[in-house]
Design an enzyme around this catalytic site. Structure first.
Site, PDB file in Angstrom:
ATOM      1  N   TYR A 181       0.775  -1.317   0.179  1.00 38.01           N
ATOM      2  CA  TYR A 181       0.114   0.056   0.009  1.00 38.01           C
ATOM      3  C   TYR A 181       1.032   1.253  -0.172  1.00 38.01           C
ATOM      4  O   TYR A 181       2.136   1.185  -0.228  1.00 38.01           O
ATOM      5  CB  TYR A 181      -1.089  -0.145   1.080  1.00 38.01           C
ATOM      6  CG  TYR A 181      -1.833  -1.286   0.993  1.00 38.01           C
ATOM      7  CD1 TYR A 181      -2.587  -1.455  -0.149  1.00 38.01           C
ATOM      8  CD2 TYR A 181      -1.981  -2.298   2.067  1.00 38.01           C
ATOM      9  CE1 TYR A 181      -3.517  -2.643  -0.248  1.00 38.01           C
ATOM     10  CE2 TYR A 181      -2.647  -3.557   1.780  1.00 38.01           C
ATOM     11  CZ  TYR A 181      -3.404  -3.525   0.758  1.00 38.01           C
ATOM     12  OH  TYR A 181      -4.216  -4.648   0.636  1.00 38.01           O
ATOM     13  N   ARG A 322      -6.030 -15.351  10.498  1.00 37.34           N
ATOM     14  CA  ARG A 322      -6.897 -16.134   9.681  1.00 37.34           C
ATOM     15  C   ARG A 322      -7.265 -17.106  11.014  1.00 37.34           C
ATOM     16  O   ARG A 322      -8.339 -17.769  11.001  1.00 37.34           O
ATOM     17  CB  ARG A 322      -6.481 -16.728   8.704  1.00 37.34           C
ATOM     18  CG  ARG A 322      -6.159 -16.045   7.283  1.00 37.34           C
ATOM     19  CD  ARG A 322      -5.625 -16.566   6.222  1.00 37.34           C
ATOM     20  NE  ARG A 322      -5.144 -15.550   5.138  1.00 37.34           N
ATOM     21  CZ  ARG A 322      -5.073 -15.988   3.860  1.00 37.34           C
ATOM     22  NH1 ARG A 322      -5.276 -17.184   3.531  1.00 37.34           N
ATOM     23  NH2 ARG A 322      -4.563 -14.796   3.200  1.00 37.34           N
TER      24      ARG A 322
END
Length: 355
Positions: A181, A322
């Protein structure tokens, strides 16, 4: 007491344990406003016993969203919606954090619907910005290089969002400088082809990250911890490297950063050697060589492994992602497996299951 369940204090904030929730985008917001999904998602992680719950990458400006469904923190409505969520997280005994972000050239990307790829203007997309005109493969082909005025607007926007985060009740702020990013794009020679004071040399490429951190640090009280997530390497020859990460981490320490959340990759396609704890060596180097606390993240799924990372001195905290989606009560299970006694982590409503 296990290391994993020993409290940790950063500045004026004490977190009840060292199992932290890594930011995970949910692609479920409308106009950047978090909603009931975010309340239940983050609330369940707080209820499950995590120490610090870090909310997903939240854009500091509309064009900084990864997808049209990303959360943001640039207006009053978003701030008020976050405040409701923070209140619940606090009510479960957890500390609340938020990751402030700008997606750069990886903005205007499809979220949960329609597969992967870029979102066209006609479908609600927008032209992304970046350090240079080179796109990320498979995403928008038209990133606009930021001029100096645009760079300053980004810096200011991070500071504005930091103030809004505190007003919403967040305890900890994280600056997102990883995963390809905007801030990571400036760091890496593979995406930063500028020939001005923000490109070329190491000092020039890290300038924007340091300016953002300086702005955020100046906008919040001294007792508020500021974290930075870094990708320790691009995993590609000629890209951002682990040695540069250590150098930058030392500079960030001098700017008042309290911990480096250590990830890797995301800026260019790469062959990453995935295995449990594959990013832990980077966290270990940052902690030892840059003299700043570090967090380890990446395929850490077993309580004994998480405990070993801390006891061997590789990191100060462990962040799970996760694995917490699969089991939001992982901290409760880990405490039992590591021999922690008592039911203080358990919500009163659930304590009948603690014994």
């Amino acid at each position: 007491m296990s290391q994993l369940f020993t409290p940790i204090t950063l500045r004026d904030v004490t977190v009840r344990n060292r199992v932290w929730v890594a930011p995970m985008c949910q692609y479920s917001a409308v106009d950047g406003v978090p909603n009931d999904w975010h309340l239940v998602h983050l609330g369940s992680l707080a209820r499950g016993g995590a120490g610090l719950v870090i909310a997903e990458a939240s854009a500091v400006v509309p064009e900084g969203r990864i997808s049209p469904e990303d959360t943001g923190l640039w207006n009053d409505e978003q701030q008020a919606a976050w405040a409701r969520i923070v209140e619940f997280v606090h009510g479960q005994g957890a500390t609340a954090g938020i990751q402030l972000a700008h997606a750069g050239r990886k903005a205007s990307t499809v979220g949960l619907t329609g597969g992967r790829g870029a979102v066209a203007d006609a479908d609600g997309g927008w032209r992304p910005v970046g350090p240079s005109a080179e796109p990320f493969p498979g995403l928008r082909e038209d990133p606009e290089p930021l001029d100096l005025a645009g760079i300053q607007r980004v810096v200011t926007a991070f500071g504005d969002a930091a103030e809004r985060a505190l007003a919403a009740g967040f305890d900890v702020l994280e600056v997102h400088a990883a995963h390809g990013y905007l801030l990571h794009e400036f760091l890496s020679p593979l995406s930063n082809h500028r020939d001005d004071e923000y490109g070329g040399s190491f000092d020039n490429r890290v300038r924007l990250v340091l300016e953002v951190v300086r702005e955020v640090r100046s906008r919040v009280p001294a007792g508020v911890p500021v974290l930075v997530r870094l990708s320790a390497t691009d995993w590609v020859e000629g890209g951002w490297s682990a040695d540069e990460t250590v150098r930058l981490s030392a500079l960030l320490r001098e700017e008042g950063v309290d911990l480096i959340d250590t990830s890797s990759g995301g800026n260019v396609p790469a062959d990453i050697p995935l295995e449990p704890g594959y990013q832990v060596p980077f966290a270990r180097r940052i902690r030892a060589e840059a003299g700043i606390p570090s967090g380890a993240v990446g395929l850490i799924t077993e309580p004994k492994h998480a405990e070993e990372i801390l006891t061997e001195g590789s990191a100060d905290v462990v962040l799970l992602a996760r694995e917490l989606l699969r089991d939001p009560h992982w901290p409760l299970r880990a405490a039992r497996e590591l021999g922690e006694t008592g039911d203080a982590l358990w919500p009163a409503q659930y304590r009948r299951a603690a014994r």
